[in-house]
Design an enzyme around this catalytic site. Sequence first.
Site, short mmCIF file in Angstrom:
data_model
loop_
_atom_site.label_atom_id
_atom_site.label_comp_id
_atom_site.label_asym_id
_atom_site.label_seq_id
_atom_site.Cartn_x
_atom_site.Cartn_y
_atom_site.Cartn_z
N THR A 72 0.83 -1.20 0.00
CA THR A 72 0.00 0.00 0.00
C THR A 72 0.87 1.26 0.00
O THR A 72 0.63 2.19 -0.77
CB THR A 72 -0.91 -0.01 1.25
OG1 THR A 72 -1.78 -1.14 1.16
CG2 THR A 72 -1.73 1.25 1.36
N ASN A 150 -5.71 -9.89 -7.48
CA ASN A 150 -5.69 -10.52 -6.16
C ASN A 150 -6.87 -11.45 -5.90
O ASN A 150 -6.76 -12.41 -5.17
CB ASN A 150 -5.62 -9.47 -5.04
CG ASN A 150 -6.53 -8.29 -5.28
OD1 ASN A 150 -6.56 -7.73 -6.38
ND2 ASN A 150 -7.27 -7.90 -4.28
N GLY A 199 6.59 -8.62 0.85
CA GLY A 199 7.10 -9.90 1.34
C GLY A 199 6.07 -10.80 2.01
O GLY A 199 6.18 -12.02 1.95
N HIS A 200 5.02 -10.20 2.62
CA HIS A 200 4.10 -11.06 3.37
C HIS A 200 3.20 -11.88 2.47
O HIS A 200 2.49 -12.77 2.94
CB HIS A 200 3.30 -10.24 4.40
CG HIS A 200 2.15 -9.44 3.86
ND1 HIS A 200 0.86 -9.89 3.91
CD2 HIS A 200 2.09 -8.22 3.28
CE1 HIS A 200 0.05 -8.97 3.40
NE2 HIS A 200 0.78 -7.94 3.01
N THR A 236 13.92 5.13 9.77
CA THR A 236 14.93 4.11 10.05
C THR A 236 14.49 2.77 9.48
O THR A 236 13.35 2.35 9.70
CB THR A 236 15.14 3.99 11.58
OG1 THR A 236 15.48 5.28 12.07
CG2 THR A 236 16.22 2.99 11.92
N CYS A 323 -18.04 -6.17 4.18
CA CYS A 323 -19.25 -6.09 4.99
C CYS A 323 -19.44 -4.66 5.48
O CYS A 323 -18.62 -4.15 6.21
CB CYS A 323 -19.11 -7.04 6.17
SG CYS A 323 -20.70 -7.59 6.73
#
Length: 383
Positions: A72, A150, A199-200, A236, A323
Amino acid sequence: MSPVYLDHNATTPLDPRVRDVMVPWLGERFGNPSSIHRRGREAREAMERAREHVAALIGARPGEIVFTASGTESNNTVLETVCRTAGGRGRIVISGFEHPSIRRAAERLAAQGMELVQVPPDANGTVSADRFAEALTPDTRLACLMLANNELGTLQPAAEVARRCRERGIPILVDAVQAVAKVPVDVTELGADYLVLGGHKFHGPLGAAALWVRSGVPLEPLLVGGGQEGQRRASTGNVPALVGLGEACRLAALELPERMRSLAELRDRFEAGLADVPDVRIHCAGAPRLPQTSNVAFPGLEGEALLLRLDAAGFCVSTGSACSSGRPEPSPTLLALGIPAREALASLRVSFGITNTVAEVDSFLNALHREVASLRSLLGAGV
Ligand SMILES: Cc1ncc(COP(=O)(O)O)c(C=O)c1O
């Protein structure tokens, strides 16, 4: 017993091999990668190694990778900064089923005066490159096309659309969040200007994603502050998560052909096992798709009721519906394909991952047969 997880397009479990390389960076190997002492230098080196792995997976140069915290954020960065620096005027062209992190960012820019054009997908879940090109005008500031959808898993002609954009000098963002590590992705072959991965979605940690920016293509930071990421993203670096992202990319690059083969085997076994469920419809079954995504309608049923039944039986899947005020709204993606609202509401997305097994597919099919028959008999009895 832990549930059988079949919702990998939402997120994926962390690969234990990835977790192992992250653990020291959550403990004794802490350090701010901007510090010039030893701890900082070590953290910096780990981050740069991770950058090399990310770049290698998509055929990029390490210097072209900007680390971010999510898909995102990467998508928002490109839309916000590219369009804003273009003067906040002109056209943005996106597909009619982009992820909300693109669509809503584009809508916000449209509310501020830009023109937003959405190119609808066809009934097969694919956006025609010709139709997309027709929407490109001399004042188009940015084009966006996802590489894999997706909800449906359908692959989009991003390379062809990128070629059309290049001919017109229009920058293009390719959201490859669902495609990377599931199908080969090579930025040179794609010919885009910006590409996003997270990555997730492929057994890396949450909180680590990347934005690839072709050398020489401008990018303004969305987050300003320190000069991290070559002045392109302040804050960071999240060293443990980025080290994990790098390892997830390294493993994906090594294992991609085998992953594709075994995922397709699970998906095909699942879809073949649906043949004896009356009236099922596999959306976009004939289109080029990711090897591990199936979106299936069970007409007459409510997808959400089926999902909850399956959840109680120990299986995690999803519906594309949202929903709001207690009533499920049909998935905008399925509606964009011209699928009637009732059928969209009767659909489930099943997305397999590398830890799923044939036995899990078979037990899921058993549960699905049972729950579909049970819900149908309740409906038939007017309950
Ligand atoms: C195609 C696509 N783009 C972007 C995103 C957003 O990624 P993140 O969850 O990392 O913000 C997702 C997440 O589902 C996605 O599927």
